[in-house]
Design an enzyme around this catalytic site. Structure first.
Site, short mmCIF file in Angstrom:
data_model
loop_
_atom_site.label_atom_id
_atom_site.label_comp_id
_atom_site.label_asym_id
_atom_site.label_seq_id
_atom_site.Cartn_x
_atom_site.Cartn_y
_atom_site.Cartn_z
CG HIS A 56 -0.35 0.07 2.52
ND1 HIS A 56 0.41 -0.94 3.07
CD2 HIS A 56 -0.35 1.06 3.47
CE1 HIS A 56 0.82 -0.61 4.27
NE2 HIS A 56 0.39 0.62 4.54
CG HIS A 58 -0.02 4.44 4.64
ND1 HIS A 58 -0.76 3.70 5.53
CD2 HIS A 58 -0.89 5.35 4.11
CE1 HIS A 58 -2.02 4.15 5.55
NE2 HIS A 58 -2.12 5.13 4.70
CG ASP A 60 4.76 3.17 7.56
OD1 ASP A 60 3.92 3.37 6.67
OD2 ASP A 60 4.49 2.51 8.58
CG HIS A 61 4.26 -0.04 4.40
ND1 HIS A 61 4.26 -1.39 4.69
CD2 HIS A 61 3.74 0.57 5.50
CE1 HIS A 61 3.76 -1.58 5.90
NE2 HIS A 61 3.44 -0.40 6.41
CG HIS A 115 -3.94 0.31 6.79
ND1 HIS A 115 -4.00 0.93 8.01
CD2 HIS A 115 -2.71 0.61 6.28
CE1 HIS A 115 -2.87 1.58 8.24
NE2 HIS A 115 -2.08 1.40 7.20
CG ASP A 134 0.54 -1.56 7.79
OD1 ASP A 134 1.42 -2.42 7.98
OD2 ASP A 134 0.77 -0.33 7.86
CG HIS A 172 3.81 -1.70 11.50
ND1 HIS A 172 4.63 -0.60 11.63
CD2 HIS A 172 3.06 -1.49 10.39
CE1 HIS A 172 4.37 0.24 10.64
NE2 HIS A 172 3.42 -0.27 9.88
#
Length: 256
Positions: A56, A58, A60-61, A115, A134, A172
């Site tokens: 996805h 975001h 942090d990915h 998400h 996530d 995570h």
């Protein structure tokens, strides 16, 4: 089997994973939270990066993608077609039901909106390994940010149909916090209590709690157990619609 998996920490609480096909030498990173961590993992394994499989959009990915593309000019980035413009640098946009090959290793794409609206996961059926991003966490699930809560419940139901022995890698290290919340929902669940104790010991020793298994999550994760009477009662909806039970629990977890 030619599939090998190497999990490593990224950022403050993310995990990256390398998927390696020893028959061809192909190696995929599952998401790219930060380039430096991926490069360290490649150095440790001696593998060469050929692909990134994005779950996805975001940051942090995906924030590591530009630097990794600069380092590996032939690198192929695969990601959800619905989020390709948000991710940037996607070479192959994929949809529900598509198959992505990493060398000889095939991964089925499963759409799991919730998400994010375009979130996908990768199911390496022959290896029995799911990369859940996530969407699903051990003893928890992702926050529902871009869809109705019921959409996430439908996505979790899809994943719950996978084999019990499926190894589940998540984006995570949230298991300890998830365990504390799960125990407020089902304090008498023996499997959950055992898992919570094991998680506490693992984290005290600095070890990861992942991967988990689908069977363990079905037995202990309250967000997959919304049809269970004890979970429904804890949500204040005895006999209620599981989607409504999920919505109550997810909102409660948001405030925890």
């Amino acid at each position: 089997m030619t599939a090998h998996f190497h999990q490593f920490p990224c950022l403050s609480d993310n995990y990256g994973v390398l998927v390696h096909d020893s028959a061809t030498g192909s190696t995929a990173a599952i998401d790219a939270p930060e380039a430096e961590a991926v490069l360290r993992a490649l150095d440790e394994t001696g593998w060469t990066l050929t692909d990134i499989l994005v779950t996805h959009h975001h940051g942090d990915h995906v924030d590591g993608i530009p630097a990794l593309k600069a380092r590996f000019p032939k690198l192929r980035v695969v990601g959800p077609a619905a989020e390709a413009t948000k991710i940037g640098g996607v070479d192959l946009g994929v949809h529900e039901g598509d198959e992505v090959m990493v060398g000889h290793l095939g991964a089925k794409v499963i759409a799991t909106p919730g998400h994010t609206a375009g979130h996908i996961v990768y199911w390496f059926e022959e290896a029995g390994v799911l990369f859940a991003g996530d969407t699903l966490f051990s003893l928890g699930c992702g926050r529902v940010l871009e869809t109705p809560l019921e959409t996430m419940w439908d996505s979790l139901l899809k994943l719950s149909q996978l084999p019990g022995d499926a190894q589940v890698y998540c984006g995570h290290e949230y298991t300890a916090g998830n365990a504390r919340f799960a125990l407020t929902v089902e304090p008498e669940n023996a499997v959950l209590r055992e898992r919570a104790a094991a998680v506490e010991a693992l984290r005290a020793d600095g070890r990861p709690t992942l991967p988990t298994t689908m069977a363990l999550e079905l037995a202990a994760n309250p967000f997959l157990r919304c049809a269970e009477p004890a979970v429904q009662a804890a949500a204040g909806l005895p006999g209620g619609d599981p989607a409504a039970v999920f919505a109550v629990l997810r909102e409660r977890k948001n405030k925890a």
